[in-house]
Design a protein around this motif. Structure first.
Motif, short mmCIF file in Angstrom:
data_model
loop_
_atom_site.label_atom_id
_atom_site.label_comp_id
_atom_site.label_asym_id
_atom_site.label_seq_id
_atom_site.Cartn_x
_atom_site.Cartn_y
_atom_site.Cartn_z
N ALA A 71 -21.51 -16.70 17.19
CA ALA A 71 -21.26 -18.08 16.74
C ALA A 71 -22.56 -18.76 16.32
CB ALA A 71 -20.58 -18.88 17.85
N GLU A 72 -23.61 -18.61 17.10
CA GLU A 72 -24.90 -19.20 16.73
C GLU A 72 -25.47 -18.54 15.48
OE1 GLU A 72 -28.04 -19.78 19.59
OE2 GLU A 72 -26.58 -20.19 21.17
N THR A 73 -25.30 -17.23 15.38
CA THR A 73 -25.77 -16.52 14.19
C THR A 73 -25.09 -17.07 12.94
OG1 THR A 73 -26.20 -14.50 15.45
CG2 THR A 73 -25.94 -14.26 13.08
N ILE A 74 -23.79 -17.31 13.03
CA ILE A 74 -23.04 -17.85 11.89
C ILE A 74 -23.53 -19.26 11.56
CG2 ILE A 74 -20.76 -18.67 11.15
CD1 ILE A 74 -19.60 -16.30 12.81
N ILE A 75 -23.66 -20.10 12.57
CA ILE A 75 -24.09 -21.49 12.34
C ILE A 75 -25.47 -21.53 11.69
CG2 ILE A 75 -24.81 -23.63 13.50
CD1 ILE A 75 -22.51 -23.01 15.55
N TRP A 76 -26.43 -20.83 12.29
CA TRP A 76 -27.80 -20.86 11.76
C TRP A 76 -27.92 -20.10 10.45
CZ3 TRP A 76 -30.25 -24.80 13.00
CH2 TRP A 76 -30.21 -25.31 14.31
N GLY A 77 -27.18 -19.02 10.32
CA GLY A 77 -27.19 -18.28 9.05
C GLY A 77 -26.65 -19.10 7.90
N LEU A 78 -25.53 -19.78 8.13
CA LEU A 78 -24.96 -20.63 7.08
C LEU A 78 -25.84 -21.85 6.81
CD1 LEU A 78 -21.15 -20.48 7.92
CD2 LEU A 78 -22.32 -19.44 5.97
N THR A 79 -26.37 -22.44 7.86
CA THR A 79 -27.27 -23.59 7.68
C THR A 79 -28.48 -23.19 6.85
OG1 THR A 79 -26.59 -24.56 9.79
CG2 THR A 79 -28.70 -25.30 8.89
N GLY A 80 -29.09 -22.08 7.19
CA GLY A 80 -30.25 -21.60 6.44
C GLY A 80 -29.90 -21.25 5.00
N SER A 81 -28.73 -20.66 4.80
CA SER A 81 -28.30 -20.31 3.45
C SER A 81 -28.09 -21.55 2.59
CB SER A 81 -27.03 -19.47 3.50
OG SER A 81 -27.29 -18.23 4.12
N VAL A 82 -27.47 -22.56 3.17
CA VAL A 82 -27.27 -23.82 2.44
C VAL A 82 -28.63 -24.42 2.08
CG1 VAL A 82 -26.47 -26.21 2.69
CG2 VAL A 82 -24.98 -24.31 3.36
N LEU A 83 -29.56 -24.37 3.02
CA LEU A 83 -30.91 -24.89 2.74
C LEU A 83 -31.58 -24.12 1.61
CD1 LEU A 83 -32.22 -25.59 6.35
CD2 LEU A 83 -31.63 -27.28 4.60
N LEU A 84 -31.39 -22.79 1.59
CA LEU A 84 -31.99 -22.00 0.52
C LEU A 84 -31.37 -22.35 -0.84
CD1 LEU A 84 -34.15 -19.83 0.02
CD2 LEU A 84 -32.34 -18.13 0.20
N ILE A 85 -30.08 -22.59 -0.87
CA ILE A 85 -29.42 -23.01 -2.11
C ILE A 85 -29.98 -24.36 -2.57
CG2 ILE A 85 -27.22 -23.78 -3.12
CD1 ILE A 85 -25.89 -21.62 -1.25
N LEU A 86 -30.15 -25.28 -1.61
CA LEU A 86 -30.72 -26.59 -1.95
C LEU A 86 -32.15 -26.46 -2.45
CD1 LEU A 86 -29.27 -28.77 0.96
CD2 LEU A 86 -28.54 -28.72 -1.45
N VAL A 87 -32.92 -25.56 -1.86
CA VAL A 87 -34.29 -25.34 -2.30
C VAL A 87 -34.29 -24.81 -3.74
CG1 VAL A 87 -36.31 -23.85 -1.97
CG2 VAL A 87 -35.35 -25.08 -0.03
N TYR A 88 -33.38 -23.90 -4.04
CA TYR A 88 -33.29 -23.38 -5.41
C TYR A 88 -32.98 -24.50 -6.39
CZ TYR A 88 -31.72 -21.09 -9.61
OH TYR A 88 -31.57 -20.73 -10.92
N LEU A 89 -32.01 -25.35 -6.05
CA LEU A 89 -31.66 -26.48 -6.91
C LEU A 89 -32.83 -27.44 -7.06
CD1 LEU A 89 -28.03 -27.14 -5.67
CD2 LEU A 89 -28.72 -26.04 -7.81
N LEU A 90 -33.58 -27.64 -5.98
CA LEU A 90 -34.77 -28.49 -6.02
C LEU A 90 -35.84 -27.86 -6.94
CD1 LEU A 90 -36.18 -31.04 -4.86
CD2 LEU A 90 -37.05 -29.56 -3.03
N PHE A 91 -36.01 -26.55 -6.85
CA PHE A 91 -36.95 -25.82 -7.70
C PHE A 91 -36.59 -26.04 -9.17
CE2 PHE A 91 -37.89 -21.55 -9.70
CZ PHE A 91 -39.25 -21.74 -9.83
N GLU A 92 -35.31 -25.92 -9.49
CA GLU A 92 -34.84 -26.14 -10.87
C GLU A 92 -35.10 -27.59 -11.29
OE1 GLU A 92 -32.97 -25.52 -14.58
OE2 GLU A 92 -33.45 -23.98 -13.11
N TRP A 93 -34.84 -28.52 -10.42
CA TRP A 93 -34.99 -29.95 -10.72
C TRP A 93 -36.46 -30.34 -10.89
CZ3 TRP A 93 -36.66 -34.24 -7.59
CH2 TRP A 93 -36.39 -35.49 -8.15
#
Length: 131
Positions: A71-93
């Motif tokens: 459960a913690e792996t899922i929570i932190w894995g998804l949280t980190g993945s969302v952050l990486l997607i946001l970082v990519y969008l920020l990089f583009e912006w």
């Protein structure tokens, strides 16, 4: 031993599913067709997507190492993945003159490599932040 094997298998499968889900999202966020570009030999697209795969895998590594269960792996894995997607969008912006999507789609290897390095570097920061 059996409990450890079950735990390892659960973390492996959970991590793999998060990686696949995140890559699916990434291929929807980019303005070019990642798989088509890669199939046509676009090295820049392969580097950019490869960096995202490495980045997500690195985040999953941190989430597995710092979690006490699936459960913690899922929570932190998804949280980190969302952050990486946001970082990519920020990089583009933050690089409007570069237009990362257009440059990668046109095969600009330098931009593909920069995107890869940016994804991997961000994953180390995100991973350290969630552990």
């Amino acid at each position: 031993m059996l409990v450890q094997l079950e735990s390892s298998l659960t973390c492996f499968l959970t991590g793999l599913l998060i990686i696949l889900f995140t890559i699916f999202i990434f291929t929807r966020v980019t303005k070019y067709n990642d798989w088509k570009e890669i199939a046509e030999g676009n090295t820049a697209a392969a580097l950019a997507l490869g960096g995202k795969v490495l980045g997500v895998a690195n985040i999953i590594r941190f989430s597995v190492l710092s979690s006490t269960g699936a459960a913690e792996t899922i929570i932190w894995g998804l949280t980190g993945s969302v952050l990486l997607i946001l970082v990519y969008l920020l990089f583009e912006w933050l690089t409007p003159k570069l237009n990362v999507n257009r440059e990668i789609a046109s095969g600009n290897t330098a931009v593909g490599l920069l995107s890869m390095v940016f994804s991997v570097a961000a994953s180390f920061v995100i991973g350290a932040s969630i552990s």
